[in-house]
Design an enzyme around this catalytic site. Structure first.
Site, mmCIF file in Angstrom:
data_model
loop_
_atom_site.group_PDB
_atom_site.id
_atom_site.type_symbol
_atom_site.label_atom_id
_atom_site.label_comp_id
_atom_site.label_asym_id
_atom_site.label_seq_id
_atom_site.Cartn_x
_atom_site.Cartn_y
_atom_site.Cartn_z
ATOM 1 N N ASP A 40 -100.383 -114.554 47.536
ATOM 2 C CA ASP A 40 -101.627 -114.651 46.746
ATOM 3 C C ASP A 40 -101.531 -113.795 45.481
ATOM 4 O O ASP A 40 -102.421 -112.988 45.183
ATOM 5 C CB ASP A 40 -102.839 -114.194 47.575
ATOM 6 C CG ASP A 40 -102.878 -114.818 48.953
ATOM 7 O OD1 ASP A 40 -102.482 -115.991 49.074
ATOM 8 O OD2 ASP A 40 -103.301 -114.144 49.906
ATOM 9 N N GLU A 216 -109.096 -123.755 48.301
ATOM 10 C CA GLU A 216 -109.217 -122.305 48.172
ATOM 11 C C GLU A 216 -108.403 -121.828 46.971
ATOM 12 O O GLU A 216 -107.757 -122.615 46.270
ATOM 13 C CB GLU A 216 -108.751 -121.606 49.448
ATOM 14 C CG GLU A 216 -107.271 -121.779 49.756
ATOM 15 C CD GLU A 216 -106.852 -121.106 51.054
ATOM 16 O OE1 GLU A 216 -107.718 -120.735 51.851
ATOM 17 O OE2 GLU A 216 -105.624 -120.953 51.266
ATOM 18 N N ARG A 314 -93.848 -114.848 52.415
ATOM 19 C CA ARG A 314 -94.246 -115.481 51.156
ATOM 20 C C ARG A 314 -93.865 -114.551 50.006
ATOM 21 O O ARG A 314 -94.090 -113.348 50.081
ATOM 22 C CB ARG A 314 -95.753 -115.768 51.169
ATOM 23 C CG ARG A 314 -96.135 -116.830 52.201
ATOM 24 C CD ARG A 314 -97.618 -117.116 52.219
ATOM 25 N NE ARG A 314 -98.374 -116.016 52.811
ATOM 26 C CZ ARG A 314 -99.695 -116.016 52.968
ATOM 27 N NH1 ARG A 314 -100.411 -117.052 52.537
ATOM 28 N NH2 ARG A 314 -100.310 -114.994 53.524
ATOM 29 N N TRP A 357 -81.528 -139.516 32.896
ATOM 30 C CA TRP A 357 -82.122 -140.761 33.411
ATOM 31 C C TRP A 357 -81.001 -141.552 34.075
ATOM 32 O O TRP A 357 -80.049 -141.947 33.433
ATOM 33 C CB TRP A 357 -82.773 -141.565 32.293
ATOM 34 C CG TRP A 357 -83.259 -142.905 32.744
ATOM 35 C CD1 TRP A 357 -82.688 -144.121 32.507
ATOM 36 C CD2 TRP A 357 -84.411 -143.163 33.565
ATOM 37 N NE1 TRP A 357 -83.406 -145.124 33.117
ATOM 38 C CE2 TRP A 357 -84.468 -144.568 33.769
ATOM 39 C CE3 TRP A 357 -85.389 -142.352 34.143
ATOM 40 C CZ2 TRP A 357 -85.482 -145.162 34.533
ATOM 41 C CZ3 TRP A 357 -86.379 -142.946 34.889
ATOM 42 C CH2 TRP A 357 -86.421 -144.325 35.082
ATOM 43 N N TYR A 450 -77.031 -139.482 19.638
ATOM 44 C CA TYR A 450 -76.780 -140.616 18.756
ATOM 45 C C TYR A 450 -77.420 -141.831 19.403
ATOM 46 O O TYR A 450 -77.126 -142.135 20.562
ATOM 47 C CB TYR A 450 -75.281 -140.839 18.568
ATOM 48 C CG TYR A 450 -74.960 -141.974 17.616
ATOM 49 C CD1 TYR A 450 -75.046 -141.783 16.238
ATOM 50 C CD2 TYR A 450 -74.587 -143.230 18.090
ATOM 51 C CE1 TYR A 450 -74.764 -142.818 15.352
ATOM 52 C CE2 TYR A 450 -74.308 -144.271 17.220
ATOM 53 C CZ TYR A 450 -74.401 -144.058 15.845
ATOM 54 O OH TYR A 450 -74.131 -145.087 14.978
ATOM 55 N N ASP A 467 -78.242 -133.560 14.522
ATOM 56 C CA ASP A 467 -78.253 -134.192 15.848
ATOM 57 C C ASP A 467 -77.678 -133.277 16.922
ATOM 58 O O ASP A 467 -77.895 -133.512 18.114
ATOM 59 C CB ASP A 467 -77.445 -135.492 15.821
ATOM 60 C CG ASP A 467 -78.106 -136.598 15.008
ATOM 61 O OD1 ASP A 467 -79.299 -136.448 14.684
ATOM 62 O OD2 ASP A 467 -77.430 -137.605 14.712
#
Length: 473
Positions: A40, A216, A314, A357, A450, A467
C-alpha cells in the site's frame, strides 16, 4: 498551376526532414523493487526537495516514514517509526495503508486501524505533525474520520481539484452485498468531511469480485482537465488489479453521475514479467517534475499459502505513466524487476515510437498495447561499453539486426545473436539531445527507420541521420 508548383519546389530545393520537438517528458528510469515487504505504498514529493515514503508494514503495528532526494534513494534511506499502535482499544490492530500529506503548513497522516477487542472494526484515523521534517515532527492524534456509517472503512486519500479539497475512501455500505465501495466528500478541515458522502463506485464487474467484492485504495491523478481515480479490486492475491474512474475537473465530483467507470482493468497481473496482483497505488512525479510516476505493490509469485493478508512479501515498485493522444493515462503492464523500460520516439515523426509487431521492429503512432513500445536499456550482451534493448513484454527478447532488418527475437545464447543485439549508444546524429544506436557488429551502421520499418544501415544524408535519431521517453 502544376508547372508553377514544380518551379517553386525546384527553387526551394529538396525538403528538409521535419524535426520533432524534444519531448516534454524525457525518459526516467528506476530499479525495482524500491522496498521489500512494504505494501500500500505512497510516495509524496514535497517542496523541500525530498520524497517522503510510507507504506503498510507486514506486522500491521506501526507507521513508518523514509525520505530521500530521489525516488531511488528511498530504497536505502533510513526508516523511522513515527507512531505505534495502541496497546488496547481503538487504533490497536491492523494498522493499514498510511498516506502522508502536507496541508496548510502541517503534516497529516491518514491511516486505517482496527481495535484490540475487534481487529476487523477497521476505521479511518488522522495524525497531525508539526515540524519541517515529518520524520522528527511532533505527532498528535486528531481522531477518527466520521462518515455516514460506523462500518468497515479504510484507504482514505485527500486531493485538491480547482481549489476544493476532497477525501476519497473505501467503506462497506450496509445496504450492499459486498465488501467495500468507493466514496467521496468535501473536507471542512484535514480530519473532517463536510456534506453527505457520495458513493461513486461499487464492485459489480467480474474482475472486481474475484475472491472478494472490493473497490478500495483510491488514488487521484489530474491531467488535461480530467480527474482520474484509480482503485484496487478483488482479493489481495494475483487477482488484485487496478480499475479507473474518470470525471471532468469542472464537474461536481460529489455527484456520482460525474464519474465514468472503465469496463476493464487498467493494470493487472503479468505472468510474462513475473508480477502478480499489482494494486493499491499512488502517484508521484519524477525528479525533474516532467513525468508522472505510478507507485504500487505486487508480488513476484502467484501462489500463496493461506490468507494473502498473512503473506508479507508485497513489494513497493514504481514505473512511468504515459499519456495517450486522447489525454487518458496508459499504465501498460507491471514491468519486470530491475531497470524500468523506456520508449523511443522518432526525431522526424514525433508521434511515432519504436515498437514490435509480430516481432518485426517498426515505428508507429498510438501503440497498443503500450508494452510493445517499451524497451529496457541493459548492459550489452557482448560486454562493457555497449547496450542491448530488451523487450518489456517479452523478457529475454531483444532488438537485433538480421540481414539488415531489425527484429525482436529471443536470445539464443549464441555469439552471433549477442553481436546482432548489441549496440553503442551515441548522441543523436541529427540532434545531440536525442540518441542513436550504432551496430556493434557492423561499425558505422545505425538503427534507422525507412518506410516506417527499422533497419541497420549506414546513414549518409541528412534525412538518413534524422531517421536514425530517436528521443528517449
Amino acid at each position: 498551376m502544376a508547372v508553377l508548383v514544380a518551379l517553386a519546389a525546384a527553387l526551394v530545393g529538396p525538403a528538409s526532414p521535419a524535426q520533432a520537438a524534444v519531448p516534454a517528458s524525457p525518459a526516467v528510469t528506476y530499479t525495482n523493487p524500491i522496498a521489500e515487504k512494504r505494501a500500500d505504498p505512497q510516495i509524496f514529493k514535497h517542496t523541500d526537495g525530498y520524497y517522503y515514503f510510507t507504506a503498510t508494514v507486514p506486522e500491521y503495528d506501526r507507521i513508518v516514514l523514509r525520505r530521500a532526494t530521489t525516488i531511488q534513494g528511498l530504497s536505502t534511506a533510513p526508516e523511522v517509526t513515527i507512531w505505534t499502535k495502541h496497546a488496547s482499544g481503538v487504533m490497536g490492530a491492523h494498522i493499514w495503508a498510511p498516506e502522508i500529506h502536507f496541508i496548510d503548513g502541517k503534516w497529516y497522516v491518514y491511516f486505517a486501524a482496527g481495535a484490540t477487542n475487534d481487529i476487523w472494526a477497521i476505521r479511518m484515523y488522522v495524525l497531525e505533525g508539526t515540524g519541517a521534517n515529518p520524520l522528527t515532527a511532533t505527532w498528535t492524534e486528531k481522531g477518527q474520520i466520521k462518515t455516514t456509517w460506523e462500518s468497515f472503512s479504510l484507504d482514505s486519500t485527500t486531493f485538491v481539484v480547482n481549489g476544493v479539497r476532497y477525501l476519497a475512501w473505501a467503506q462497506r455500505n450496509p445496504a450492499e452485498n459486498n465488501n467495500t465501495s468507493l466514496f467521496i466528500a468535501k473536507m471542512a478541515n484535514p480530519w473532517t468531511i463536510t456534506g453527505t458522502p457520495a458513493e461513486i463506485s461499487q464492485p459489480t464487474l467480474s474482475w472486481e469480485t474475484v475472491g472478494y467484492k472490493v473497490n478500495e485504495g483510491p488514488a487521484v491523478i489530474q491531467h488535461g482537465g480530467k480527474v482520474f481515480m484509480t482503485y484496487s479490486a478483488s482479493a489481495t492475491d494475483a487477482n488484485y488489479c487496478l480499475g479507473m474512474l474518470t470525471a471532468s475537473a469542472s464537474a461536481d465530483l460529489t455527484n456520482p453521475a460525474s464519474w465514468t467507470k472503465g469496463s476493464q482493468p487498467v493494470f493487472q497481473t503479468s505472468a510474462a514479467t513475473s508480477q502478480y496482483g499489482p494494486g493499491h497505488n499512488s502517484f508521484t512525479v519524477s525528479e525533474d517534475g516532467k513525468s508522472d510516476i505510478l507507485v504500487y505493490h505486487d508480488r513476484s509469485y502467484k501462489d500463496i499459502t493461506g490468507d494473502p493478508l498473512n503473506d508479507p512479501n508485497r513489494r513497493t515498485r514504481v514505473q512511468k505513466v504515459y499519456w495517450k493522444a486522447d489525454g487518458t493515462p496508459d499504465f501498460g503492464i507491471p514491468v519486470a524487476d530491475g531497470v524500468t523500460p523506456q520508449r523511443f520516439s522518432s526525431y522526424n515523426f514525433a508521434d511515432r515510437f519504436i515498437r514490435h509487431w509480430e516481432f518485426r521492429a517498426k515505428i508507429e503512432a498510438d501503440v497498443s498495447p503500450l508494452a510493445d513500445s517499451q524497451f529496457r536499456v541493459v548492459p550489452g550482451l557482448t560486454g562493457s561499453g555497449t547496450v542491448s534493448l530488451e523487450s518489456a513484454n517479452f523478457p529475454g527478447y531483444y532488438l537485433r539486426s538480421k540481414s539488415g532488418e531489425v527484429w525482436v527475437e529471443k536470445n539464443d545464447g549464441s555469439t552471433q545473436f549477442a553481436s546482432d543485439a548489441t549496440f553503442y549508444k551515441r548522441a543523436g546524429l541529427a540532434d545531440s539531445a536525442g540518441v542513436s544506436y550504432e551496430s556493434y557488429g557492423t561499425a558505422g551502421r545505425y538503427i534507422r527507420h525507412y518506410n516506417y520499418l527499422l533497419y541497420v544501415q549506414t546513414p549518409s544524408t541528412t534525412l538518413d541521420k534524422a531517421d536514425a535519431t530517436f528521443y528517449a521517453q
